[in-house]
Structure formats: C-alpha cells, structure tokens
Design a protein around this motif. Structure first.
Motif, PDB file in Angstrom:
ATOM      1  N   THR A  95       0.822  -1.205   0.140  1.00  7.63           N
ATOM      2  CA  THR A  95       0.151  -0.068  -0.241  1.00  7.63           C
ATOM      3  C   THR A  95       0.955   1.215   0.000  1.00  7.63           C
ATOM      4  OG1 THR A  95      -0.124  -0.051   2.350  1.00  7.63           O
ATOM      5  CG2 THR A  95      -2.094  -0.992   1.171  1.00  7.63           C
ATOM      6  N   SER A 112       1.709 -12.739   6.670  1.00  7.62           N
ATOM      7  CA  SER A 112       0.783 -11.769   7.118  1.00  7.62           C
ATOM      8  C   SER A 112       1.059 -11.548   8.747  1.00  7.62           C
ATOM      9  CB  SER A 112      -0.725 -12.337   6.828  1.00  7.62           C
ATOM     10  OG  SER A 112      -1.738 -11.534   7.275  1.00  7.62           O
ATOM     11  N   GLN A 156       1.863  -8.049  10.164  1.00 10.93           N
ATOM     12  CA  GLN A 156       1.035  -7.499  11.314  1.00 10.93           C
ATOM     13  C   GLN A 156       2.001  -7.425  12.773  1.00 10.93           C
ATOM     14  OE1 GLN A 156      -2.448 -10.134  12.989  1.00 10.93           O
ATOM     15  NE2 GLN A 156      -3.391  -8.205  12.474  1.00 10.93           N
ATOM     16  N   THR A 210      -1.235   1.191   9.011  1.00 10.29           N
ATOM     17  CA  THR A 210      -1.995   1.322   7.575  1.00 10.29           C
ATOM     18  C   THR A 210      -1.211   0.452   6.229  1.00 10.29           C
ATOM     19  OG1 THR A 210      -1.641   3.387   6.969  1.00 10.29           O
ATOM     20  CG2 THR A 210      -3.437   2.950   8.258  1.00 10.29           C
ATOM     21  N   TYR A 245       0.037  -2.653   4.340  1.00 10.23           N
ATOM     22  CA  TYR A 245      -0.419  -3.649   4.023  1.00 10.23           C
ATOM     23  C   TYR A 245       0.306  -4.290   2.571  1.00 10.23           C
ATOM     24  CZ  TYR A 245      -3.913  -2.531   7.306  1.00 10.23           C
ATOM     25  OH  TYR A 245      -4.593  -2.000   8.392  1.00 10.23           O
ATOM     26  N   SER A 248      -0.307  -6.619  -0.839  1.00 12.70           N
ATOM     27  CA  SER A 248      -1.086  -7.511  -1.643  1.00 12.70           C
ATOM     28  C   SER A 248      -0.167  -8.675  -2.176  1.00 12.70           C
ATOM     29  CB  SER A 248      -1.971  -6.964  -2.867  1.00 12.70           C
ATOM     30  OG  SER A 248      -2.894  -5.972  -2.143  1.00 12.70           O
ATOM     31  N   PRO A 260      -5.286  -8.323   1.991  1.00  7.77           N
ATOM     32  CA  PRO A 260      -3.850  -8.281   2.054  1.00  7.77           C
ATOM     33  C   PRO A 260      -3.410  -8.673   3.150  1.00  7.77           C
ATOM     34  CG  PRO A 260      -5.120  -6.214   1.058  1.00  7.77           C
ATOM     35  CD  PRO A 260      -6.164  -7.302   1.896  1.00  7.77           C
ATOM     36  N   LEU A 261      -2.011  -9.021   2.891  1.00  2.77           N
ATOM     37  CA  LEU A 261      -1.081  -9.327   4.290  1.00  2.77           C
ATOM     38  C   LEU A 261      -1.033  -8.417   5.263  1.00  2.77           C
ATOM     39  CD1 LEU A 261       1.786 -11.390   2.236  1.00  2.77           C
ATOM     40  CD2 LEU A 261      -0.740 -12.154   2.972  1.00  2.77           C
ATOM     41  N   GLY A 262      -0.982  -8.652   6.393  1.00  2.00           N
ATOM     42  CA  GLY A 262      -1.004  -7.927   7.456  1.00  2.00           C
ATOM     43  C   GLY A 262      -2.218  -7.216   8.214  1.00  2.00           C
ATOM     44  N   THR A 263      -3.466  -7.714   7.438  1.00  2.00           N
ATOM     45  CA  THR A 263      -4.962  -7.329   7.815  1.00  2.00           C
ATOM     46  C   THR A 263      -5.288  -8.517   8.906  1.00  2.00           C
ATOM     47  OG1 THR A 263      -5.640  -8.163   5.778  1.00  2.00           O
ATOM     48  CG2 THR A 263      -5.345  -5.839   5.893  1.00  2.00           C
TER      49      THR A 263
END
Length: 179
Positions: free
Chosen positions: A77, A111, A115, A121, A123, A125, A165-168
């Motif tokens: 992002t 992910s 995280q 904010t 992330y 994909s 997306p990864l991290g969410t």
C-alpha cells in the motif's frame, strides 16, 4: 535577506529529500531479481515501471532442488519509503519461506509477520505461484485477477481469488487453486 535565507533552506531541504527518495528507489530496484530464471517448462519475462520515486511493486523467483519454480508478485500500500520497507520485508519472507512452505502457509506466515511489525495502515497484496512441469498452484491475498492464456483454445481466462492483503488478518482463509 530573511526571505533569501528561507528560500535557501527550503531549497536545501528539497534537495536532501529528493536525494533520499532517489536512494530509496535505487534500493527498491536493487531488491528485484537481476535476471529471470531459465526453466525448461516456463518462458518468463518481466517489466516494471514505477509511477513515483519509490513504489510498492514487487516480484521475485525461487527455484527449489526439485525444479519447482516459486513466483511472488506483490504490491505494498502507498508509495515512498514505507512501501520500500514493506517490499524489503516481503523479499526477506519470500526467500526464507518459498522452498519450505506451500502458498497458503507462506501467506499466513507473512501476514502474521507483517502484522507483528505494527505498521498500522501498511499492507501487502500478494500472489504466490508454484510452477511445476504442466501445472501451477496459486494463492492470492488482495490481488487483481490472475490472467491465464490457453494456447490451444487461444483464449484468456480471468481467475479472481478473494483475500485480505497481508498484515490485515493473520488467519484469513486463503484458498489455493490449480491450473
């Protein structure tokens, strides 16, 4: 005289920031593969042009001892230094996990790691592919549709996989598909 000093200070700050962004862009581009792998069953070509000084676009390859080609395609992002940090993180995870885990486990592990970095904010994909002789296993996290060209039918098929997306969400139920 005061305005001249302010102008010179702004000019110096602008020059410093421009240099930092260019260094970050050079770092990001240096993290991309210098050449694509040569593979008996796959003809690979890549091209990337970022929209700004530092983008969040990422691609990479790993070849295991059995000849399976792992491919990563991703997009962080935002832009700028933070996106560059996310790309560096993705590269590290990919090369650590690619030859040891399947696509779903790689998505979950990345992910969770992203995280844990608590980047708020930011992330990533991601699309992972495991390419063998005549098949591809793929799993996606927040990516646009995969396009598959069937040379026998001379047609393109869109394959959309839903996924955060990864991290969410650490344990999102990602799915793997086969072509």
């Amino acid at each position: 005289k005061q305005k001249e000093i302010e102008r010179k200070l702004l000019e110096a700050e602008n020059t410093r920031k421009s240099k930092e962004l260019e260094e970050a862009r050079a770092l990001q581009l240096s993290m991309l593969p210098k050449q694509v792998p040569v593979h008996k069953y796959w003809d690979i070509s890549v091209y990337m042009e970022t929209a700004q000084e530092v983008g969040g676009d990422y691609y990479d390859f790993a070849l295991d001892h059995n000849g399976t080609l792992s491919v990563a395609l991703g997009d962080a992002t935002g832009h700028g230094m933070k996106a560059g940090i996310m790309v560096a993180t993705a590269k590290s995870y990919f090369h650590t996990l690619a030859n040891e885990y399947d696509n779903i486990e790689m998505l979950h592990k990345m992910s969770s790691g992203i995280q844990n970095m608590n980047l708020k904010t930011l992330y990533m994909s991601m699309l992972f592919l495991k390419c063998d002789e005549h098949s591809v296993r793929y799993a996606a996290a927040g990516m646009p549709p995969l396009l598959h060209y069937d040379s026998e039918k001379e047609e393109v098929t869109r394959h959309l996989q839903k996924g955060m997306p990864l991290g969410t969400s650490v344990r999102f139920p990602y799915q793997q598909k086969n072509l």
